[in-house]
Design a protein around this motif. Structure first.
Motif, PDB file in Angstrom:
ATOM      1  N   LEU A  20       0.839  -1.202   0.000  1.00  0.00           N
ATOM      2  CA  LEU A  20       0.000   0.000   0.000  1.00  0.00           C
ATOM      3  C   LEU A  20       0.874   1.252   0.000  1.00  0.00           C
ATOM      4  N   ALA A  21       0.413   2.267  -0.731  1.00  0.00           N
ATOM      5  CA  ALA A  21       1.110   3.555  -0.731  1.00  0.00           C
ATOM      6  C   ALA A  21       0.099   4.693  -0.674  1.00  0.00           C
ATOM      7  N   LEU A  22       0.497   5.777  -0.023  1.00  0.00           N
ATOM      8  CA  LEU A  22      -0.277   7.009  -0.004  1.00  0.00           C
ATOM      9  C   LEU A  22       0.384   8.004  -0.944  1.00  0.00           C
ATOM     10  N   VAL A  23      -0.419   8.633  -1.797  1.00  0.00           N
ATOM     11  CA  VAL A  23       0.082   9.618  -2.749  1.00  0.00           C
ATOM     12  C   VAL A  23      -0.637  10.945  -2.496  1.00  0.00           C
ATOM     13  N   PRO A  24       0.043  11.941  -1.938  1.00  0.00           N
ATOM     14  CA  PRO A  24      -0.610  13.242  -1.726  1.00  0.00           C
ATOM     15  C   PRO A  24      -0.661  14.071  -3.015  1.00  0.00           C
ATOM     16  N   LEU A  25      -1.810  14.671  -3.254  1.00  0.00           N
ATOM     17  CA  LEU A  25      -1.998  15.515  -4.438  1.00  0.00           C
ATOM     18  C   LEU A  25      -2.743  16.781  -4.047  1.00  0.00           C
ATOM     19  N   GLY A  26      -2.301  17.898  -4.604  1.00  0.00           N
ATOM     20  CA  GLY A  26      -2.972  19.164  -4.320  1.00  0.00           C
ATOM     21  C   GLY A  26      -2.960  20.062  -5.536  1.00  0.00           C
ATOM     22  N   SER A  27      -2.617  21.301  -5.325  1.00  0.00           N
ATOM     23  CA  SER A  27      -2.562  22.266  -6.416  1.00  0.00           C
ATOM     24  C   SER A  27      -1.655  23.412  -5.999  1.00  0.00           C
ATOM     25  N   THR A  28      -1.347  24.261  -6.965  1.00  0.00           N
ATOM     26  CA  THR A  28      -0.674  25.535  -6.711  1.00  0.00           C
ATOM     27  C   THR A  28      -1.534  26.585  -7.394  1.00  0.00           C
ATOM     28  N   GLU A  29      -2.390  27.217  -6.617  1.00  0.00           N
ATOM     29  CA  GLU A  29      -3.410  28.101  -7.182  1.00  0.00           C
ATOM     30  C   GLU A  29      -3.827  29.141  -6.149  1.00  0.00           C
ATOM     31  N   GLN A  30      -4.480  30.171  -6.632  1.00  0.00           N
ATOM     32  CA  GLN A  30      -4.940  31.232  -5.745  1.00  0.00           C
ATOM     33  C   GLN A  30      -5.862  30.693  -4.657  1.00  0.00           C
ATOM     34  N   HIS A  31      -5.696  31.234  -3.457  1.00  0.00           N
ATOM     35  CA  HIS A  31      -6.597  30.931  -2.335  1.00  0.00           C
ATOM     36  C   HIS A  31      -6.972  32.226  -1.618  1.00  0.00           C
ATOM     37  N   THR A  62       4.848  14.582  -3.171  1.00  0.00           N
ATOM     38  CA  THR A  62       3.561  15.225  -3.436  1.00  0.00           C
ATOM     39  C   THR A  62       3.469  15.743  -4.861  1.00  0.00           C
ATOM     40  N   VAL A  63       2.288  15.594  -5.447  1.00  0.00           N
ATOM     41  CA  VAL A  63       1.979  16.221  -6.737  1.00  0.00           C
ATOM     42  C   VAL A  63       1.450  17.623  -6.431  1.00  0.00           C
ATOM     43  N   ASN A  64       2.235  18.630  -6.749  1.00  0.00           N
ATOM     44  CA  ASN A  64       1.934  20.000  -6.322  1.00  0.00           C
ATOM     45  C   ASN A  64       1.080  20.803  -7.291  1.00  0.00           C
ATOM     46  N   VAL A  65       1.008  20.379  -8.538  1.00  0.00           N
ATOM     47  CA  VAL A  65       0.237  21.104  -9.547  1.00  0.00           C
ATOM     48  C   VAL A  65      -0.853  20.178 -10.067  1.00  0.00           C
ATOM     49  N   GLY A  66      -2.084  20.666 -10.061  1.00  0.00           N
ATOM     50  CA  GLY A  66      -3.211  19.838 -10.478  1.00  0.00           C
ATOM     51  C   GLY A  66      -4.049  20.508 -11.544  1.00  0.00           C
ATOM     52  N   VAL A  67      -5.318  20.122 -11.595  1.00  0.00           N
ATOM     53  CA  VAL A  67      -6.254  20.650 -12.594  1.00  0.00           C
ATOM     54  C   VAL A  67      -6.883  21.918 -12.011  1.00  0.00           C
ATOM     55  N   SER A  68      -6.381  23.072 -12.413  1.00  0.00           N
ATOM     56  CA  SER A  68      -6.747  24.342 -11.766  1.00  0.00           C
ATOM     57  C   SER A  68      -7.002  25.471 -12.736  1.00  0.00           C
ATOM     58  N   SER A  69      -7.290  25.164 -13.984  1.00  0.00           N
ATOM     59  CA  SER A  69      -7.450  26.259 -14.950  1.00  0.00           C
ATOM     60  C   SER A  69      -8.641  27.150 -14.623  1.00  0.00           C
ATOM     61  N   HIS A  70      -9.575  26.669 -13.779  1.00  0.00           N
ATOM     62  CA  HIS A  70     -10.720  27.490 -13.389  1.00  0.00           C
ATOM     63  C   HIS A  70     -10.320  28.614 -12.424  1.00  0.00           C
ATOM     64  N   HIS A  71      -9.044  28.629 -12.020  1.00  0.00           N
ATOM     65  CA  HIS A  71      -8.511  29.743 -11.217  1.00  0.00           C
ATOM     66  C   HIS A  71      -7.489  30.562 -12.006  1.00  0.00           C
ATOM     67  N   ARG A  72      -7.426  30.386 -13.311  1.00  0.00           N
ATOM     68  CA  ARG A  72      -6.335  30.941 -14.116  1.00  0.00           C
ATOM     69  C   ARG A  72      -6.306  32.462 -14.152  1.00  0.00           C
ATOM     70  N   GLN A  73      -7.446  33.127 -13.887  1.00  0.00           N
ATOM     71  CA  GLN A  73      -7.466  34.593 -13.960  1.00  0.00           C
ATOM     72  C   GLN A  73      -6.683  35.247 -12.819  1.00  0.00           C
ATOM     73  N   PHE A  74      -6.323  34.477 -11.820  1.00  0.00           N
ATOM     74  CA  PHE A  74      -5.614  35.031 -10.657  1.00  0.00           C
ATOM     75  C   PHE A  74      -4.109  34.796 -10.806  1.00  0.00           C
ATOM     76  N   HIS A  75      -3.333  35.817 -10.458  1.00  0.00           N
ATOM     77  CA  HIS A  75      -1.887  35.774 -10.634  1.00  0.00           C
ATOM     78  C   HIS A  75      -1.269  34.519 -10.013  1.00  0.00           C
ATOM     79  N   GLY A  76      -0.392  33.868 -10.769  1.00  0.00           N
ATOM     80  CA  GLY A  76       0.429  32.793 -10.233  1.00  0.00           C
ATOM     81  C   GLY A  76      -0.188  31.413 -10.254  1.00  0.00           C
ATOM     82  N   THR A  77      -1.475  31.308 -10.503  1.00  0.00           N
ATOM     83  CA  THR A  77      -2.106  29.989 -10.536  1.00  0.00           C
ATOM     84  C   THR A  77      -1.435  29.126 -11.600  1.00  0.00           C
TER      85      THR A  77
END
Length: 256
Positions: A20-31, A62-77
């Motif tokens: 068994l393995a745990l794989v953390p996934l998130g995003s790099t996007e505006q909050h 960790t997977v740091n970048v995910g599916v986040s184009s719905h936040h693309r209008q904000f700087h740095g997403t």
């Protein structure tokens, strides 16, 4: 047990006794104006590594970048296209399977990843490569979230704010909590953003000019610790349940 900290010989010992393995996934996007763009991947990694530390199971990087184009209008997403994300996750999961892992928990902290991780899990199950579960931390403790916050918000709200206050208080702009609340949509619900049952929006900015939802001023580090401990307990129970399954139980059922 964090994979990247160990030698190949030490990892071989793990693969001999565990699958068994745990794989953390998130995003790099505006909050919003008050939280760092690292919010989601910080939460995912903290939960996965804590569960791995307490159980001895393997935690991958960790997977740091995910599916986040719905936040693309904000700087740095940052974001990747959904097909690329799915193929990437499927590919490295097959990599884990090559080493002997046949069950994976995707420890997820970004809503935009959910449907894609579930699709990947279905694909890998159908092929018989591995049995993978998408686990979203706040969905594992909905009652506690509701009890702690009157307006918890689906994104950049008090639940995520509290978690980062607990995990990385140095990254929370506490002087911007009121601005986050007042410039966002406090009592957002998906139903309120629909017309005749149809969701009419695609991007976050269409509903909140500052990218935040809920009442961020309701967050505290103490509430964040309660969320973290409760979600960690849920994740550990899930891992133990999955580890106890016989391999045959995890394979696709034969044709009727």
């Amino acid at each position: 047990m964090y994979l990247a900290d160990h030698t190949w010989e030490e990892l071989g010992d793990y693969f001999e006794r565990e699958s068994l393995a745990l794989v953390p996934l998130g995003s790099t996007e505006q909050h919003g104006p008050h939280l760092p763009e690292a919010t989601d991947h910080l939460i995912a990694e903290a939960l996965a590594r804590e569960a791995a530390e307490r159980t001895g199971y393997l935690c991958t990087p960790t997977v740091n970048v995910g599916v986040s184009s719905h936040h693309r209008q904000f700087h740095g997403t940052m974001w990747v296209d959904p097909p690329a994300f799915r193929d990437y996750v499927a590919s490295f999961t097959r990599n884990l399977a090559y080493h002997g892992i046949d069950r994976v928990v995707y420890v997820n902290a970004h809503g935009g990843n959910v449907q894609h991780l579930r699709e990947v899990g279905g694909r890998l199950h159908e092929s018989g490569d591995a049995y993978c579960l998408e686990w979203m931390w706040d969905e594992s403790i909905p009652d506690l979230v509701s009890d702690l916050f009157a307006y918890n918000g689906p994104h950049a709200g008090p639940k995520e704010t509290a978690m980062i206050m607990h995990l990385r208080p140095d990254l929370v702009r506490e002087d911007r909590l009121e601005a986050a609340r007042d410039g966002g949509w406090v009592d957002f619900t998906y139903d309120a953003a629909c017309v005749n049952g149809a969701r009419t929006f695609y991007d976050c900015v269409e509903n909140a000019d500052n990218g935040a939802f809920g009442d961020q001023t309701d967050a505290t580090a103490e509430k964040g610790q309660r969320l973290f401990e409760a979600a960690t307990a849920q994740l550990i129970e899930l891992c133990e349940w999955l580890a106890a399954r016989e391999a045959a139980e995890l394979l696709p059922r034969p044709h009727v």
